[in-house]
Every structure is written in structure tokens, then in C-alpha cells.
Design an enzyme around this catalytic site. Structure first.
Site, PDB file in Angstrom:
ATOM      1  N   ASP A   2     -13.204  14.816  -4.926  1.00 10.35           N
ATOM      2  CA  ASP A   2     -13.217  16.069  -5.686  1.00 10.35           C
ATOM      3  C   ASP A   2     -14.455  16.023  -6.585  1.00 10.35           C
ATOM      4  OD1 ASP A   2     -12.371  18.433  -7.137  1.00 10.35           O
ATOM      5  OD2 ASP A   2     -10.310  17.951  -6.561  1.00 10.35           O
TER       6      ASP A   2
ATOM      7  N   ARG B 115       3.267  -1.754  10.552  1.00 12.17           N
ATOM      8  CA  ARG B 115       4.428  -1.937  11.428  1.00 12.17           C
ATOM      9  C   ARG B 115       4.729  -3.365  11.876  1.00 12.17           C
ATOM     10  NH1 ARG B 115       2.342   3.085  14.719  1.00 12.17           N
ATOM     11  NH2 ARG B 115       0.464   2.212  13.770  1.00 12.17           N
TER      12      ARG B 115
ATOM     13  N   THR C  95     -11.650   6.364  10.618  1.00 14.12           N
ATOM     14  CA  THR C  95     -11.738   5.889  12.005  1.00 14.12           C
ATOM     15  C   THR C  95     -11.368   6.980  13.006  1.00 14.12           C
ATOM     16  OG1 THR C  95      -9.611   4.859  11.578  1.00 14.12           O
ATOM     17  CG2 THR C  95     -11.501   3.401  11.678  1.00 14.12           C
TER      18      THR C  95
ATOM     19  N   LYS D 114       0.841  -1.203   0.000  1.00  9.49           N
ATOM     20  CA  LYS D 114       0.000   0.000   0.000  1.00  9.49           C
ATOM     21  C   LYS D 114       0.876   1.252   0.000  1.00  9.49           C
ATOM     22  CE  LYS D 114      -2.343   1.677   3.732  1.00  9.49           C
ATOM     23  NZ  LYS D 114      -2.239   3.139   3.831  1.00  9.49           N
TER      24      LYS D 114
ATOM     25  N   ASP E  58      -3.425   4.278  -2.096  1.00  8.70           N
ATOM     26  CA  ASP E  58      -4.369   4.752  -1.069  1.00  8.70           C
ATOM     27  C   ASP E  58      -4.343   6.279  -1.016  1.00  8.70           C
ATOM     28  OD1 ASP E  58      -5.962   4.955   1.200  1.00  8.70           O
ATOM     29  OD2 ASP E  58      -4.377   4.372   2.586  1.00  8.70           O
TER      30      ASP E  58
ATOM     31  N   LYS F 281      -7.229   8.201  -1.582  1.00  7.50           N
ATOM     32  CA  LYS F 281      -8.542   8.669  -1.100  1.00  7.50           C
ATOM     33  C   LYS F 281      -9.029   9.909  -1.859  1.00  7.50           C
ATOM     34  CE  LYS F 281      -7.637   7.116   3.666  1.00  7.50           C
ATOM     35  NZ  LYS F 281      -6.199   6.780   3.613  1.00  7.50           N
TER      36      LYS F 281
HETATM   37  O1  C5P Z   1       1.318   0.164  11.047  1.00  8.22           O
HETATM   38  P1  C5P Z   1      -0.150  -0.124  10.970  1.00  8.22           P
HETATM   39  O2  C5P Z   1      -0.485  -1.585  10.820  1.00  8.22           O
HETATM   40  O3  C5P Z   1      -0.916   0.522  12.106  1.00  8.22           O
HETATM   41  O4  C5P Z   1      -0.607   0.592   9.606  1.00  8.22           O
HETATM   42  C1  C5P Z   1      -1.945   0.646   9.216  1.00  8.22           C
HETATM   43  C2  C5P Z   1      -2.088   1.368   7.921  1.00  8.22           C
HETATM   44  O5  C5P Z   1      -3.476   1.458   7.608  1.00  8.22           O
HETATM   45  C3  C5P Z   1      -1.558   2.802   7.927  1.00  8.22           C
HETATM   46  O6  C5P Z   1      -1.098   3.090   6.599  1.00  8.22           O
HETATM   47  C4  C5P Z   1      -2.787   3.619   8.251  1.00  8.22           C
HETATM   48  O7  C5P Z   1      -2.699   4.923   7.737  1.00  8.22           O
HETATM   49  C5  C5P Z   1      -3.866   2.815   7.512  1.00  8.22           C
HETATM   50  N1  C5P Z   1      -5.223   3.026   8.014  1.00  8.22           N
HETATM   51  C6  C5P Z   1      -5.576   2.777   9.331  1.00  8.22           C
HETATM   52  N2  C5P Z   1      -6.864   2.988   9.739  1.00  8.22           N
HETATM   53  C7  C5P Z   1      -7.783   3.414   8.869  1.00  8.22           C
HETATM   54  C8  C5P Z   1      -7.453   3.661   7.548  1.00  8.22           C
HETATM   55  C9  C5P Z   1      -6.138   3.448   7.148  1.00  8.22           C
HETATM   56  O8  C5P Z   1      -4.756   2.358  10.135  1.00  8.22           O
HETATM   57  N3  C5P Z   1      -9.020   3.564   9.277  1.00  8.22           N
END
Ligand code: C5P
Length: 234
Positions: A65, A210, A119, A33, A60, A62
Site C-alpha cells: 500500500d 501439509r 511463484t 505462519k 504472512d 504481504k
Molecule cells: O502445505 P504447504 O507446505 O504446501 O504450504 C506452503 C505454505 O507456503 C502455504 O501457506 C502457501 O500459501 C505458502 N507459500 C507457498 N509458495 C509461495 C509463497 C507462500 O507455498 N511462493
């Protein structure tokens, strides 16, 4: 072709850091992503490179517009060769239909999903922008609208999958972030779910950052998550 369920979030500041990580994984094990942080720094060249390496790329960005602008942005993304991309469902039906129609012009088109309610938005934040509605009701409403507008699915919390599929149909894709294997640190994610639980809820693809990108051995971390996913699918 394999259909890896794990989408690794490449949340890096530079192309070099992202490519250093990418060397450690394979297209058979995961998709990748690219979000606003990396795209703004590294641009379309990196996305093209990842696609050329054979990875399924979720762009991603988003988009939100006017319909014509979003449709053109979708065409530009499709030309890069991405596998999945997204627009804000709150851009409305006409905008989503324009995006879906733009992608339909491509022989093997990218999948198109909607962002429902971020979220980071709770009931009070929604009220602040004039929306007197619970986040879950708004998610269901926008998922149904996205489905009617020709989108393939939504990004949502694993906790919302059942409600989304009830509102938009069981084949409507649910791509879920906020995933944490039991052995990984939660970090700043609050409402987390394990890969096994998310698959059992019906998630189609898991966005994981992560726990994989910061692992000493990313390939091993992917394999451990894969094992958990396979067990949940039985
Ligand atoms: O490191 P981690 O597993 O927390 O990364 C989650 C990814 O998903 C990040 O790129 C974050 O921006 C994205 N994301 C999220 N919650 C959302 C939408 C996207 O954690 N509601």
C-alpha cells in the site's frame, strides 16, 4: 533461546482448527505462519494467543500500500508480538524504508522480509502487467532493493536462494516454502525441494504446511524433518 528452522503454515479456516493443531506442537520445535486465510477468519486475537503461548509467529499478510499505510500496519503487527512479517517488495523503496523505520521503533522488533515475485507469476503473467523481465531477474532485482531498503530478507523458492544471496548478501534471510520431505505427498506444489536440499542451498527457514499439519502425528513429522535438517547442517 532455540531457533527452530521450521515454520508450520497454519492454513486453517477457523481459530478452533488452528488451536487444535497447535496443542500438538511446541515452540521449541517450530514457528507458526498465519496467512491471509486464517487471519481474515480469526483476526489479531488468534495471533496474540499464539504469541502468548510462546510461539514465534510469522504474520504472512504481504502488505502492499502507500508508505504511511504500510508503516502503520507494520506497527499494528509489531504490537501483536509477532516474530516475522512481510511486505511486497514491489511496493518500492520508499514503502519498504517506511516499514523498516516503523519497526525500528520497537525494542525487540519483528524481522521484516519482502515478497519478490509470487511463484504463481511466470514470464507471461509478468508481461501481462507490463514487466518484460524473467521471474528470476525480477527476484534478484527486488531482493537487492529490499536489502538496500533495510529489510532482513525475502520469501523465495529454495531454488532461488543462491541467486538471492549473491544479489543481497549472505546474511540476507531466505524463507522458503515449497518444501516436501521424501515421505510426504507433493499435493499442489510443483517445484518442490526436500528439507535437506533446501538447507544445503542455504535456506534460513523452511515454511512447511501439509506434511506437518496433515500428519497423523505432527510432532513426529517435525522430528523427522528436524533430523533431516541437522544432517544437512553437518
Ligand atoms: O502445505 P504447504 O507446505 O504446501 O504450504 C506452503 C505454505 O507456503 C502455504 O501457506 C502457501 O500459501 C505458502 N507459500 C507457498 N509458495 C509461495 C509463497 C507462500 O507455498 N511462493
Amino acid at each position: 533461546m532455540t531457533d527452530p528452522k521450521i515454520i508450520v503454515a497454519l492454513d486453517y479456516q477457523t481459530s478452533d482448527e488452528a488451536l487444535e493443531f497447535v496443542k500438538k506442537v511446541t515452540p521449541e520445535k517450530c514457528r507458526l505462519k498465519v496467512g491471509n486465510e486464517l487471519f481474515t477468519a480469526a483476526g489479531p486475537e488468534l495471533v496474540r494467543t499464539l504469541c502468548e503461548k510462546g510461539f514465534g509467529v510469522f504474520l504472512d499478510l504481504k502488505f502492499h500500500d502507500i508508505p504511511n499505510t504500510v508503516a502503520q500496519a507494520c506497527r499494528s503487527a509489531a504490537r501483536l508480538g509477532v516474530w516475522l512479517m512481510n511486505v511486497h517488495a514491489s511496493g518500492g523503496e520508499v514503502m519498504m524504508r517506511a516499514a523498516a523505520a516503523a519497526l525500528a521503533e520497537f525494542p525487540s522488533r519483528p524481522l521484516l522480509i519482502g515478497v519478490t515475485v509470487l511463484t504463481s507469476m511466470d514470464e507471461a503473467q509478468l508481461a501481462g502487467i507490463g514487466m518484460e523481465v524473467s521471474p528470476l531477474d525480477q527476484v534478484k532485482r527486488l531482493a537487492a532493493l529490499a536489502s538496500r531498503s533495510g529489510l532482513d530478507g525475502v520469501v523465495c523458492s529454495a531454488r532461488e536462494v543462491q541467486a538471492v544471496k549473491a544479489a543481497a548478501g549472505k546474511d540476507f534471510l531466505c524463507v522458503t516454502p515449497g518444501i516436501r520431505p521424501q515421505w510426504a505427498a507433493a499435493g499442489d506444489q510443483k517445484r518442490i525441494m526436500t528439507p535437506e536440499a533446501a538447507i544445503k542451498e542455504g535456506s534460513d527457514y523452511l515454511v512447511i504446511g501439509r506434511p506437518v499439519t496433515r500428519a497423523d502425528d505432527p510432532l513426529k513429522a517435525l522430528e523427522m524433518i528436524e533430523t533431516e535438517i541437522s544432517a544437512a547442517q553437518k
